[in-house]
Design a protein around this motif. Structure first.
Motif, PDB file in Angstrom:
ATOM      1  N   ASP A 106      -2.724  -1.622   1.215  1.00 19.48           N
ATOM      2  CA  ASP A 106      -1.236  -0.946   1.591  1.00 19.48           C
ATOM      3  C   ASP A 106      -0.761  -2.160   2.099  1.00 19.48           C
ATOM      4  O   ASP A 106      -1.563  -3.342   2.719  1.00 19.48           O
ATOM      5  N   ASP A 122       2.131  -2.592   4.785  1.00 15.17           N
ATOM      6  CA  ASP A 122       3.274  -2.226   6.036  1.00 15.17           C
ATOM      7  C   ASP A 122       1.844  -1.656   7.009  1.00 15.17           C
ATOM      8  O   ASP A 122       1.801  -0.677   6.980  1.00 15.17           O
ATOM      9  N   ASP A 172      -2.919   3.020   6.103  1.00 15.24           N
ATOM     10  CA  ASP A 172      -2.814   2.754   7.919  1.00 15.24           C
ATOM     11  C   ASP A 172      -2.240   4.402   7.528  1.00 15.24           C
ATOM     12  O   ASP A 172      -2.421   4.672   8.787  1.00 15.24           O
ATOM     13  N   THR A 173      -2.784   4.943   6.614  1.00 14.31           N
ATOM     14  CA  THR A 173      -1.302   6.371   7.430  1.00 14.31           C
ATOM     15  C   THR A 173      -2.465   7.243   6.586  1.00 14.31           C
ATOM     16  O   THR A 173      -2.873   6.781   5.971  1.00 14.31           O
TER      17      THR A 173
HETATM   18 MG   LIG Z   1       1.290   1.496   5.716  1.00 18.52          MG
END
Ligand SMILES: [Mg+2]
Length: 247
Positions: A19, A21, A193-194
């Motif tokens: 990923d 961001d 990160d999500t």
């Molecule tokens: Mg992300």
């Protein structure tokens, strides 16, 4: 970067799907994307809808546009119908904002070292699995000097689908086509990160390492989805490489 490097047999290789961001890098200006996003939507769709109310993390760029415009009667098909124009305008708007505001991005801790290491290591292939439109991914990663690692990879970008879970499945197909090989989903490791990164990895059958370096994600919301590993960040590069090697 080194497409020609010798790999272990393709049935053994580990494919790292990154990923962007909140994982590889982040914007140093919170909400910095708003200007080019809303300008693009105005130009391509004549309307930014409820864009200002959307919390975009974990969403694909095309999903953000669809969610913003659905109240105006837009469907995902309406968004994808304008894909070529969308990519062109998005790129121009991003470049205009960068020229105005400088380069408001930073690479997250450990990322450079891990990419340098895995790029050289025959056990790994790096690629992107990102909700970013391809033009946005290139501009962002180019800015922080990481694009070369991914320029030739079979990357899955946000213009493939508005649904992130489709992107992981699509990443598998792209790899199979590129290498003319039937990779097993468990050879893929999604790093993100999500919660949506974890959900999309599981939808495909991939492994997943979650990192807590994104903005606006609670650690609990990641832990609840039981990623294979949940890390504070990627700064302990030795440990991260060990995880990627043994997962
Ligand atoms: Mg992300």
């Amino acid at each position: 970067m080194h497409d020609s490097k010798p790999h272990v047999s393709l049935s053994e290789v580990r494919i790292l799907l990154w990923d962007i961001d909140g994982t590889l890098m982040r914007s140093t200006v919170q909400g910095g994307y708003k200007q080019y996003f809303s300008a693009t939507m105005q130009k391509v769709f004549g309307n930014a809808g409820r864009f200002d109310e959307i919390i975009p993390s974990g969403m694909t760029d095309t999903q953000i546009m669809f969610e913003a415009l659905r109240g105006e009667g837009f469907t995902p098909e309406h968004i994808f119908e304008r894909k070529d124009e969308l990519l062109q305008v998005f790129q121009a708007e991003m470049k205009a904002v960068s020229a105005e505001n400088g380069e408001p991005y930073e690479t997250l801790k450990g990322v450079r070292e891990i990419l340098a290491e895995t790029d050289e290591n025959p056990d790994f292939i790096n690629a992107l699995l990102t909700g970013n439109l391809s033009v946005a991914a290139e501009i962002k990663l180019e800015t922080v000097g990481l694009w070369d690692y991914f320029a030739d990879a079979p990357n899955a970008f946000g213009e493939i689908s508005h649904n992130r879970s489709d992107l992981a499945v699509e990443a598998g197909k792209l790899f199979n086509a590129r290498y003319e090989f039937d990779f097993k989903p468990a050879q893929f490791i999604v790093i993100g990160d999500t919660p949506n990164d974890i959900i999309c990895a599981r939808a495909f059958g991939a492994k997943v390492v979650a990192v807590k370096t994104g903005r606006g994600q609670s650690a609990e919301s990641l832990a609840e989805l039981t990623p294979d590993y949940l890390l504070e960040d990627l700064s302990d590069t030795k440990k991260v490489l060990e995880i990627l090697q043994t997962l």
